[in-house]
Design a protein around this motif. Structure first.
Motif, PDB file in Angstrom:
ATOM      1  N   GLY A   2       0.687  -1.199   0.075  1.00 14.44           N
ATOM      2  CA  GLY A   2       0.010  -0.012   0.059  1.00 14.44           C
ATOM      3  C   GLY A   2       0.857   1.230  -0.040  1.00 14.44           C
ATOM      4  O   GLY A   2       0.121   2.505   0.047  1.00 14.44           O
ATOM      5  N   THR A   3       2.031   1.033   0.032  1.00 12.98           N
ATOM      6  CA  THR A   3       2.916   2.299   0.072  1.00 12.98           C
ATOM      7  C   THR A   3       2.692   3.102  -1.244  1.00 12.98           C
ATOM      8  O   THR A   3       2.857   2.334  -2.258  1.00 12.98           O
ATOM      9  N   THR A   4       2.991   4.308  -1.278  1.00  8.61           N
ATOM     10  CA  THR A   4       2.844   4.923  -2.612  1.00  8.61           C
ATOM     11  C   THR A   4       4.112   4.841  -3.187  1.00  8.61           C
ATOM     12  O   THR A   4       5.130   5.415  -2.531  1.00  8.61           O
ATOM     13  N   TRP A   5       4.211   4.591  -4.121  1.00  2.14           N
ATOM     14  CA  TRP A   5       5.546   4.191  -5.037  1.00  2.14           C
ATOM     15  C   TRP A   5       6.396   5.677  -5.242  1.00  2.14           C
ATOM     16  O   TRP A   5       5.778   6.532  -5.877  1.00  2.14           O
ATOM     17  N   PRO A   6       7.539   5.595  -4.619  1.00  4.62           N
ATOM     18  CA  PRO A   6       8.269   7.060  -5.112  1.00  4.62           C
ATOM     19  C   PRO A   6       8.521   6.817  -6.742  1.00  4.62           C
ATOM     20  O   PRO A   6       8.549   5.929  -7.130  1.00  4.62           O
ATOM     21  N   GLU A   7       8.846   7.906  -7.144  1.00  9.73           N
ATOM     22  CA  GLU A   7       9.283   7.827  -8.834  1.00  9.73           C
ATOM     23  C   GLU A   7      10.379   7.242  -8.962  1.00  9.73           C
ATOM     24  O   GLU A   7      11.427   7.470  -8.139  1.00  9.73           O
ATOM     25  N   GLY A   8      10.728   6.561 -10.125  1.00 13.87           N
ATOM     26  CA  GLY A   8      12.010   5.999 -10.406  1.00 13.87           C
ATOM     27  C   GLY A   8      12.216   6.888 -11.727  1.00 13.87           C
ATOM     28  O   GLY A   8      11.440   7.059 -12.585  1.00 13.87           O
ATOM     29  N   GLY A   9      13.553   7.207 -11.964  1.00 10.02           N
ATOM     30  CA  GLY A   9      13.936   7.918 -12.820  1.00 10.02           C
ATOM     31  C   GLY A   9      15.352   7.626 -13.558  1.00 10.02           C
ATOM     32  O   GLY A   9      16.309   7.050 -12.470  1.00 10.02           O
ATOM     33  N   ALA A  10      15.841   7.505 -14.598  1.00 11.98           N
ATOM     34  CA  ALA A  10      17.156   7.285 -15.327  1.00 11.98           C
ATOM     35  C   ALA A  10      17.323   7.879 -16.529  1.00 11.98           C
ATOM     36  O   ALA A  10      16.649   8.580 -17.292  1.00 11.98           O
ATOM     37  N   VAL A  11      18.558   8.274 -16.910  1.00 11.16           N
ATOM     38  CA  VAL A  11      19.441   8.440 -18.174  1.00 11.16           C
ATOM     39  C   VAL A  11      19.545   6.977 -18.637  1.00 11.16           C
ATOM     40  O   VAL A  11      20.519   6.463 -17.921  1.00 11.16           O
TER      41      VAL A  11
END
Length: 564
Positions: free
Chosen positions: A446-455
């Motif tokens: 139920g945790t709100t997913w933190p955003e994942g990001g990448a180059v």
């Protein structure tokens, strides 16, 4: 200072402007800020509005900004503190800012809080605010004066321009050699509120006049590239604003945008004649379904880009301030061939780091900055610090080795937008949020997913870098991906329970597959060469199924592929 001394200062500044080697270069492939010909990626943070209003605060905040991993600090230059009494100028806070920035090896982007800041004239000096006869206000249609100086007043413009020109002359005389200030923002989130346009007597008189031929000619010449809303409103022909654009709030906004942009162009032209630094304007977004007048209307918004391009050609960038959800969508609207992306303000939060990585990977942006970083909690600024460390390492490759710029892509993934597929010739990179794997309990508790990001960067055939956090990347040939999708696999790459063996369900496999030769965590040297840190094969690449970086980890992975 006498008129003679001021004239000499301007002449000196004009000479120094020839020496100023800070440029915004756009060669058609990508844009970058350059200093003495060397590219600089803006890894920025904007100070809260009052963080640089006394020397003690400036001396305290600048070392912290350097420790956070910034290379550039965005700092307000408030008119009311620069010209507290009409004609009496005080640049001591500007000088203190430059001095402390140099001590901490930081660059500065100055934000001119002149006639308007967030629409309002709250940073105009008290002597300006009190004299409403000389410096009139914008008005609503029912005659209510607003805390917004009228863009239709020549005396408002002259007072604003005088102070802005003195600031630019001061920079030319005191910073042209050091080049601490690398860009200047003209006004801040300019725009109308409560109404879509000014309804003061002079504004109403101008609204009844024909649309300028300069604008009509521009819109006709650029009809094929107009923003869809502008293309819809502009029917051609000539006449008054309502005759050309029709009735309604958007016509009011178009009219007001023309006059705001024309005002800014006059400021920019005068400033660049004194000290030719890159100039930009920023916009508060027209989000959440608001109508003109409900957001700072007529500013450099995406749907008004054609008006601003035409009226203010000496402005280098129209820049979005992004605080709302849908970061990718807002950024995409401003990342245009003729408008390189620069984000001067974005909400400082745990997602700032992934967003900075996306901005650079997807759009090769001039830079990124989080707002009020000086007031942010550690959990809010640390992800940005870690992303900036990755981007600092990537910079020599991002700007090209031996003149060759690599292909790059940007990832920004969350709970709703979990997957992005990158097509690179016959290679398919299926990129998913790390929590699509079942191994972290936060994926399903139920945790709100933190955003994942990448180059994601292609170095050569079958040779990729992934720099980021919270992502999983699967590499396949195009034919392999198409055939694999015919058979459902679990999130960990295993077959779903109860699914019949592949040989009884599928046609014979055709073509080649891609395999992972190895996944190495690396660091990047200043000359762009890779330094091996550790190998991440076996369990770390799920026995050759993918490359991954956990949520909260910030890494650069070097992936070598092979086909079979």
């Amino acid at each position: 200072m006498t008129l003679r001394h001021y004239t000499l200062l301007l002449l000196t500044a004009a000479t120094l402007s020839l020496q100023a080697q800070v440029r915004l270069v756009n060669d058609g492939r990508y844009a970058r800020l350059t200093i003495d010909g060397q590219p600089m990626l803006v890894l920025g943070g904007e100070l809260s509005n009052s963080a640089a209003t006394c020397p003690e605060d400036i001396a305290e905040v600048m070392p912290r900004m350097a420790q956070m991993g910034l290379n550039t600090v965005l700092v307000p230059a408030p008119w009311d503190l620069i010209e507290p009494e009409e004609g009496q100028f005080d640049f001591s806070l500007i000088d203190c800012t430059l001095q402390e920035a140099r001590k901490n090896k930081l660059k500065v982007i100055l934000l001119w809080f002149g006639a308007w800041k967030n629409s309002m004239s709250c940073y105009a000096p008290l002597w300006f605010k009190q004299d409403t006869r000389r410096f009139p206000r914008s008005m609503t249609r029912n005659g209510k004066p607003l805390e917004i100086a009228s863009a239709f007043s020549e005396k408002v413009f002259q007072a604003d321009q005088k102070a802005f020109n003195r600031l630019m002359a001061h920079l030319a005389a005191n910073d042209a050699q050091e080049r601490t200030v690398v860009m200047v923002q003209v006004e801040n989130e300019i725009g109308m509120l409560e109404e879509a346009r000014d309804h003061s007597p002079e504004a109403d008189r101008q609204f009844a006049q024909p649309v300028p031929q300069q604008l009509l000619g521009y819109l006709k010449a650029h009809r094929s590239t107009l923003h869809p809303l502008m293309a819809q409103r502009f029917k051609g022909g000539k006449g008054t604003w309502t005759e050309v654009f029709g009735e309604g709030l958007y016509t009011d906004e178009i009219f007001m945008a023309w006059h705001y942009a024309s005002y800014v162009e006059r400021l920019a032209t005068g400033a660049r004649a004194i000290y030719d630094l890159p100039l930009f304007v920023n916009a508060a977004m027209n989000s959440r379904g608001r109508q003109p007048g409900e957001y700072p209307s007529a500013g450099p918004l995406a749907h008004l880009k054609d008006i601003w391009y035409c009226a203010a050609p000496h402005i280098d960038l129209l820049a979005p301030d992004i605080y709302d959800t849908g970061f990718k969508g807002w950024a995409d609207q401003y990342a245009l061939a003729d408008n390189p992306l620069f984000i001067p303000e974005s909400r400082c939060c745990e997602n700032s780091g992934p967003r900075a990585l996306y901005t650079m990977g997807a759009h090769q942006a001039v830079g990124f900055s989080a707002f009020a970083i000086d007031q942010a909690a550690t959990a809010e600024w640390q992800p940005l610090q870690k992303s900036y460390d990755l981007l600092r390492q990537l910079q020599p490759i991002l700007y090209g080795r031996q003149g060759k710029k690599p292909l790059t892509w940007g990832l920004l993934l969350d709970q709703d937008d979990r997957e992005t597929v990158i097509s690179d010739g016959e290679v398919r990179l299926t990129c998913r949020h790390y929590f699509t794997l079942p191994w972290d309990p936060r994926a399903t508790d139920g945790t709100t997913w933190p955003e994942g990001g990448a180059v994601v960067m292609k170095l050569a055939e079958h040779d990729y870098l992934i720099a980021g956090t919270g992502v999983v990347v699967v590499f396949q040939t195009a034919s392999e991906k198409e055939q694999t999708e015919q058979r459902k696999l679990g999130e960990d790459g295993f077959a779903e329970q109860g699914q019949a063996p592949a040989q009884t369900r599928e046609a014979k496999f055709k073509g080649k597959r891609l395999g992972i030769g190895y996944v190495d965590e690396v660091a990047i040297q200043p000359d762009g060469t890779l330094r091996y840190l550790r190998r991440e094969n076996g369990d770390q690449d799920h026995q050759g199924r993918h490359a991954r970086i956990s949520v909260g980890d910030y890494k650069i992975l070097h992936v070598k592929l092979y086909d079979y």
